[in-house]
Design an enzyme around this catalytic site. Sequence first.
Site, short mmCIF file in Angstrom:
data_model
loop_
_atom_site.label_atom_id
_atom_site.label_comp_id
_atom_site.label_asym_id
_atom_site.label_seq_id
_atom_site.Cartn_x
_atom_site.Cartn_y
_atom_site.Cartn_z
N THR A 153 4.90 -4.28 8.52
CA THR A 153 4.49 -4.04 7.12
C THR A 153 5.29 -2.84 6.60
O THR A 153 6.39 -3.01 6.11
CB THR A 153 2.97 -3.80 6.97
OG1 THR A 153 2.57 -2.74 7.82
CG2 THR A 153 2.19 -5.05 7.32
N THR A 190 -3.21 -0.41 10.04
CA THR A 190 -3.32 -1.34 11.15
C THR A 190 -2.23 -1.16 12.20
O THR A 190 -1.06 -1.06 11.88
CB THR A 190 -3.29 -2.77 10.61
OG1 THR A 190 -4.47 -2.96 9.86
CG2 THR A 190 -3.24 -3.78 11.74
N ASN A 398 1.98 6.02 0.62
CA ASN A 398 0.57 5.65 0.56
C ASN A 398 -0.04 5.73 -0.82
O ASN A 398 -1.10 5.17 -1.07
CB ASN A 398 -0.22 6.48 1.57
CG ASN A 398 0.02 5.95 2.96
OD1 ASN A 398 -0.31 4.81 3.25
ND2 ASN A 398 0.64 6.76 3.81
#
Lengths: 403, 403
Positions: A153, A190, A398
Amino acid sequence: MADWQIIAGGVTAAKGYQAAGMTAGLKPSGAPDLTLIVSDVPAIAAGVFTKSCVRAACVDFNREVLAKGGQVKAILCNAGQANASTGAEGWQNAVECAALVQQALNTEDGVLVASTGVIGKQLLMDKMRSGIAKIATILAPDAGEDAARSIMTTDTVPKSIALETAIDGQTVRVGGICKGSGMIHPNMATMLGFITCDAGVEPQLWQQMLSSSIDASFNQVTVDGDTSTNDMVLALCNGQSGLLISDRNSAAAQKLQAMLQEVCMSLAKAIARDGEGATCMIEVNVSGASSVEGARQIAKTIVGSSLVKSAVFGNDPNWGRIAAAAGRSGVDFDQNVLNIQLGDFVMMQDGTPQEYDRQAASDYLKTDTVIINVGVGNGNGCGTAWGCDLSYDYVKINAEYTT
Amino acid sequence: MADWQIIAGGVTAAKGYQAAGMTAGLKPSGAPDLTLIVSDVPAIAAGVFTKSCVRAACVDFNREVLAKGGQVKAILCNAGQANASTGAEGWQNAVECAALVQQALNTEDGVLVASTGVIGKQLLMDKMRSGIAKIATILAPDAGEDAARSIMTTDTVPKSIALETAIDGQTVRVGGICKGSGMIHPNMATMLGFITCDAGVEPQLWQQMLSSSIDASFNQVTVDGDTSTNDMVLALCNGQSGLLISDRNSAAAQKLQAMLQEVCMSLAKAIARDGEGATCMIEVNVSGASSVEGARQIAKTIVGSSLVKSAVFGNDPNWGRIAAAAGRSGVDFDQNVLNIQLGDFVMMQDGTPQEYDRQAASDYLKTDTVIINVGVGNGNGCGTAWGCDLSYDYVKINAEYTT
């Protein structure tokens, strides 16, 4: 004992495994987003999962598969949607994905599923259905690197490793891939790891080997309890090497355990080094604690400290922040025996600040691997944790991830 | 019960207190860095301190003073050096500073000391000696704002509050100042609070009132256990209002407790709002937990999540990160009853994602106070925590703090 060698192939290096990675259209970017790993023969499976009580559907689904104790044929992984916080519809989608893989592979053996991506979004099932039908037709025994890429990702590099050694006269291989970025608290996003091995190991023992390896590796790029909704490491062993292990005290078991742990540590360090926005990897070694668990916790607290990470990014040898992080770790020690070393620079000895070359220490922090050694007493407990520095780019990544 | 009013004066608002703030030369910047708060008559003192096992000399020193149970005349605070991780020399310096204040004030009553600044640096004792001699001569009953300024480090604004009410026919005041910036884990850097009150309260009860107030306020801008080497809140009560309280179940005690807690909450929120690099304050309210402690812990975990904080900074209504943080808080709940609301926008209801106006929710995140409401079940436990968003400037401030 560490007489293994690094080989190519990643998650398909071990005998009897195939894989594939492709673009199914789950990610808006058009990057590869669907991965399938298949064992030629049904395999023993072990798994370690997030402890969060907000869990993705795939976590609960896999737990059920493993609890049934059956054998596992394949692991399906999608990126793009995490299928977490998706309610009953998310659960049904996970069940359907596994069934579609069974159908495509014409098997009744178990299929494990993993997801990573945005929380709260339903899987794009149309894309999943066509993707699964397609990916089962392009499996290849040399597609380990494709698989490493299609589980990514925010990772900037694929993460893959495979090791080979001889055990009891048999050539045995353990390979793996993972995704994850070592963030401020590493596993708040994750972390997925998939490991394949061609030894045959009794199921309970295989689970113990995996759990123990993860304690020393993946869990040391995480802060305790700071697990995401989707974190998991899955490991298959299919016996195709001809080596079978059932006695946990045998030399063979210990050697395989060590090699499995090395694979996990290599992958974990790759996650730390690829931290979101990171410019270097930080390794913290703690010795002298009264237990291994205590040492690991102190190491994790230091490497997870935003103030320590910011200081490393700023090339600032501000060792006081290391002392402060150790002190608040929850593990008790006598501050009058605290030793702190940054690379070769001794900064605190027996609780007292030492003179050091400040400019040289600052220059040391510009290297791409920063080593912090901390002594907290005379105990036998040692532990290591890995992380990365905290840069402007962490915030940028983020702040802009879903919008 | 909340019939108090806000008054001017901060830490000198209560009757019988004087203060002073000045530049002693401890900070390279030349900003004010020495603070003295004095009670005209010896006062009852209470304190709450960091739980870290790496503690500043002042923490251990104050614990000893309070353990002796004597009365306290003054609080001295310096900025510039934390006097933590400074070994035996640091301890001697703390002892000397307190003795110098006693000498300057011509008292044998206790003196409490507090430090904030760089860890591992010895106090600049020459500056401290001349500073203490000087500051004792400039005490004034209206210098609360000076005191609020001279305890600042990375704070961008002074933080001060005072409340007044009538209890049992007497006018009673509680005032306070604090310093601290709500960081990624807020109290990894030093949080100091000094509170003065002109009621007279029995010592054990005063300590209980302070501890309880801090649990609902300062400890809710911190992540459990994440205390710095120097954190402390000190509170004096000197009886000069004429009100004396010894029965903890009296209406007077409950009213004073509520007002003290309001002072602490006001100061704690000011810390969250002034977070390093922060562009807004985040308030997280959790309801439906099985205990107050559980609700508080969930709230703290959410407000401390770097991913949540980054999302707020990026005006990204990524509520999945809120769900993930709640889940990993260590407090168990059923994810199928989880409710999440961002301002007026309902994002998750009974564990299922809801439709909402994404642009409007993003706009909401541009306000200077972001409210997140989370329901985790049908329990009676409620709790609130405060924090701030995570911006580029946080990294900048902390990468460059000592160099």
